[in-house]
Design a protein around this motif. Structure first.
Motif, PDB file in Angstrom:
ATOM      1  N   SER A 162      -3.406 -41.262   3.085  1.00 43.02           N
ATOM      2  CA  SER A 162      -3.855 -41.530   4.461  1.00 43.02           C
ATOM      3  C   SER A 162      -5.259 -42.097   4.463  1.00 43.02           C
ATOM      4  CB  SER A 162      -3.871 -40.248   5.281  1.00 43.02           C
ATOM      5  OG  SER A 162      -2.617 -39.663   5.302  1.00 43.02           O
ATOM      6  N   MET A 163      -6.101 -41.494   3.626  1.00 46.12           N
ATOM      7  CA  MET A 163      -7.497 -41.901   3.535  1.00 46.12           C
ATOM      8  C   MET A 163      -7.583 -43.366   3.103  1.00 46.12           C
ATOM      9  SD  MET A 163      -9.877 -39.465   1.275  1.00 46.12           S
ATOM     10  CE  MET A 163      -9.667 -40.275  -0.292  1.00 46.12           C
ATOM     11  N   LEU A 164      -6.808 -43.714   2.086  1.00 46.47           N
ATOM     12  CA  LEU A 164      -6.853 -45.080   1.557  1.00 46.47           C
ATOM     13  C   LEU A 164      -6.250 -46.071   2.558  1.00 46.47           C
ATOM     14  CD1 LEU A 164      -5.944 -44.310  -2.178  1.00 46.47           C
ATOM     15  CD2 LEU A 164      -8.200 -44.775  -1.196  1.00 46.47           C
ATOM     16  N   ARG A 165      -5.178 -45.656   3.239  1.00 47.92           N
ATOM     17  CA  ARG A 165      -4.562 -46.549   4.247  1.00 47.92           C
ATOM     18  C   ARG A 165      -5.530 -46.802   5.401  1.00 47.92           C
ATOM     19  NH1 ARG A 165       0.967 -44.343   6.313  1.00 47.92           N
ATOM     20  NH2 ARG A 165       1.009 -46.301   7.460  1.00 47.92           N
ATOM     21  N   ALA A 166      -6.212 -45.747   5.833  1.00 49.41           N
ATOM     22  CA  ALA A 166      -7.171 -45.890   6.944  1.00 49.41           C
ATOM     23  C   ALA A 166      -8.328 -46.793   6.514  1.00 49.41           C
ATOM     24  CB  ALA A 166      -7.684 -44.526   7.372  1.00 49.41           C
ATOM     25  N   GLN A 167      -8.771 -46.642   5.277  1.00 47.71           N
ATOM     26  CA  GLN A 167      -9.854 -47.485   4.756  1.00 47.71           C
ATOM     27  C   GLN A 167      -9.437 -48.960   4.762  1.00 47.71           C
ATOM     28  OE1 GLN A 167     -10.724 -47.052   0.520  1.00 47.71           O
ATOM     29  NE2 GLN A 167     -12.920 -47.121   0.968  1.00 47.71           N
ATOM     30  N   ASP A 168      -8.233 -49.251   4.242  1.00 47.14           N
ATOM     31  CA  ASP A 168      -7.720 -50.636   4.205  1.00 47.14           C
ATOM     32  C   ASP A 168      -7.607 -51.233   5.596  1.00 47.14           C
ATOM     33  OD1 ASP A 168      -7.492 -50.872   1.543  1.00 47.14           O
ATOM     34  OD2 ASP A 168      -5.348 -50.376   1.454  1.00 47.14           O
ATOM     35  N   LEU A 169      -7.171 -50.421   6.517  1.00 48.38           N
ATOM     36  CA  LEU A 169      -6.908 -50.876   7.876  1.00 48.38           C
ATOM     37  C   LEU A 169      -8.178 -51.321   8.594  1.00 48.38           C
ATOM     38  CD1 LEU A 169      -4.463 -50.589   9.989  1.00 48.38           C
ATOM     39  CD2 LEU A 169      -5.692 -48.553  10.753  1.00 48.38           C
ATOM     40  N   LEU A 170      -9.250 -50.537   8.408  1.00 42.42           N
ATOM     41  CA  LEU A 170     -10.450 -50.728   9.228  1.00 42.42           C
ATOM     42  C   LEU A 170     -11.540 -51.567   8.560  1.00 42.42           C
ATOM     43  CD1 LEU A 170     -10.473 -47.087  10.506  1.00 42.42           C
ATOM     44  CD2 LEU A 170     -10.588 -49.045  12.043  1.00 42.42           C
TER      45      LEU A 170
END
Ligand SMILES: NC(=O)C1=CN([C@@H]2O[C@H](COP(=O)(O)OP(=O)(O)OC[C@H]3O[C@@H](n4cnc5c(N)ncnc54)[C@H](O)[C@@H]3O)[C@@H](O)[C@H]2O)C=CC1
Ligand SMILES: O=C(CO)COP(=O)(O)O
Length: 345
Positions: A162-170
């Protein structure tokens, strides 16, 4: 890769985050409570009340229909005031996709239960979703984010993916996103710094100078770390973006709603008048109430919070509060260190 993302909450922070996401090429739906604001976002691409100077991407679609906004969406970002979090989660829970990535960007506690936002969300959302929750925190005033000024934030989650997905997204060239595993610490640091920002604004409103501000920031950090560590935060998080980073920006920026409310109080305004003049959420007021209760429950010494509680809720004069803080008994600076140098649990 282009993703479908829903931002829930169209105050200054939700609107700024929707802008970052649209800038990153994502298809953004913005859930808005007020139908007039939804029309304004869709037709004029502005949000005059909460972010007056911002020109929003035309691709952002605003809606007041919560079911349509979140149904089967892969990513939902919550940016509502803390007092609205439980109600909003209750409303949207039935429509969430079971694999949705849920991120929240709210800085506060639930006053009645003294719970962190992720604890509130977890009580309202199915466990398979809430177990992967991420929190977005750090020094980031919406007004500067929409102007694409360099900003750093942190996303924290107990779920690595989740942390990595949120980082990529923003993440983009102006919005740098760090990761951290300490979700509890990121939430607590982000919420508690607003108390100190109220104090810093008050100090400026009273006409005090840089020495007083530095004292408030440093001793404020000491007491919010003390409570945070007692509640399960990792000590190092308080020296990171969600801790000292956000403390600096909120205590020194004229954009800060908490600093501005504190400034008015320091100048002699009554709390209700200051809040009415702000017209935007001042999380530090409710957080002072919550932290005061938490400090009593956890038996943690929080002198600045205690004095602010007196000023906000018991009619204490700000100048009397300053006298009380300066007149406290003699203490050792590193009061949370054990004699062997370890940090008190
Ligand atoms: N403004 C900023 O620069 C930043 C704000 N935050 C946090 O984001 C959260 C939201 O703050 P802002 O966007 O600044 O607030 P705001 O005051 O700009 O807007 C609040 C929004 O919430 C809506 N709202 C109020 N009560 C509601 C309810 N009961 N149900 C549904 N919606 C409701 C309002 O209509 C408005 O759209 C806060 O926890 C704040 O600490 C975090 C980082 C930066
Ligand atoms: O959290 C914030 C900046 O990081 C916003 O603070 P204010 O709510 O005081 O504006």
């Amino acid at each position: 890769m282009r993703k479908e993302v829903t931002v829930v909450g169209a105050g200054s922070w939700g609107t700024a985050l929707a802008s970052v996401l649209a800038e990153n090429g994502h298809q953004v739906t913005l859930w808005v409570r007020d139908p007039k604001l939804a029309d304004e976002v869709n037709s004029k691409h502005t949000n005059a009340k909460y972010l007056p100077e911002a020109k929003l991407a035309e691709s952002i679609v605003a809606t007041t229909d919560i079911q349509a906004a979140v149904s089967d969406k892969p990513i939902v970002l919550l940016a509502v005031p803390s007092h609205a979090m439980r109600q909003i989660c209750r409303q949207l829970a039935p429509f969430l996709h079971k694999d949705v990535l849920l991120i929240h960007a709210t800085k506060g506690f639930e006053l009645e239960s003294l719970k962190r936002m992720s604890e509130v969300i977890m009580e309202e959302i199915p466990p398979e979703i809430s177990g992967k929750l991420a929190v977005l925190s750090g020094p980031s005033h919406a007004e500067e984010v929409v102007r694409r000024q360099p900003t750093t934030v942190v996303v924290a989650s107990e779920a690595e993916e989740s942390m990595l997905r949120a980082q990529d997204l923003l993440m983009n060239a102006n919005f740098r996103v760090y990761t951290n595993h300490d979700l509890i610490g990121a939430e607590i640091a982000g919420a508690l710094k607003n108390i100190i920002a109220l104090g810093a604004g008050m100090s400026d409103g009273l006409g005090f100078g840089d020495n007083a501000k530095a004292a408030l920031l440093t001793r404020g950090l000491a007491e919010i770390s003390r409570l945070g560590i007692k509640l399960g935060a990792l000590p190092l998080t308080f020296s990171g973006l969600a801790g000292v980073g956000d403390l600096i920006v909120t205590c020194t920026s004229r954009h800060s709603r908490n600093w501005r409310a504190g400034f008015m109080l320091g100048q002699g305004k009554k709390l209700d008048d200051a809040l009415e003049q702000m017209g935007m959420v001042v999380e530090g007021v409710r957080t002072t109430h919550a932290a005061h209760a938490l400090a009593q429950r956890e038996q943690v010494e929080m002198p600045i919070t205690s004095v602010l509680y007196g000023i906000l809720f018991e009619g204490k004069e700000p100048r009397q509060g300053v006298e009380e803080l300066m007149g406290r008994g003699k203490t050792f600076e590193m009061g949370y260190l054990n004699p062997d140098g370890s940090i008190e649990a």
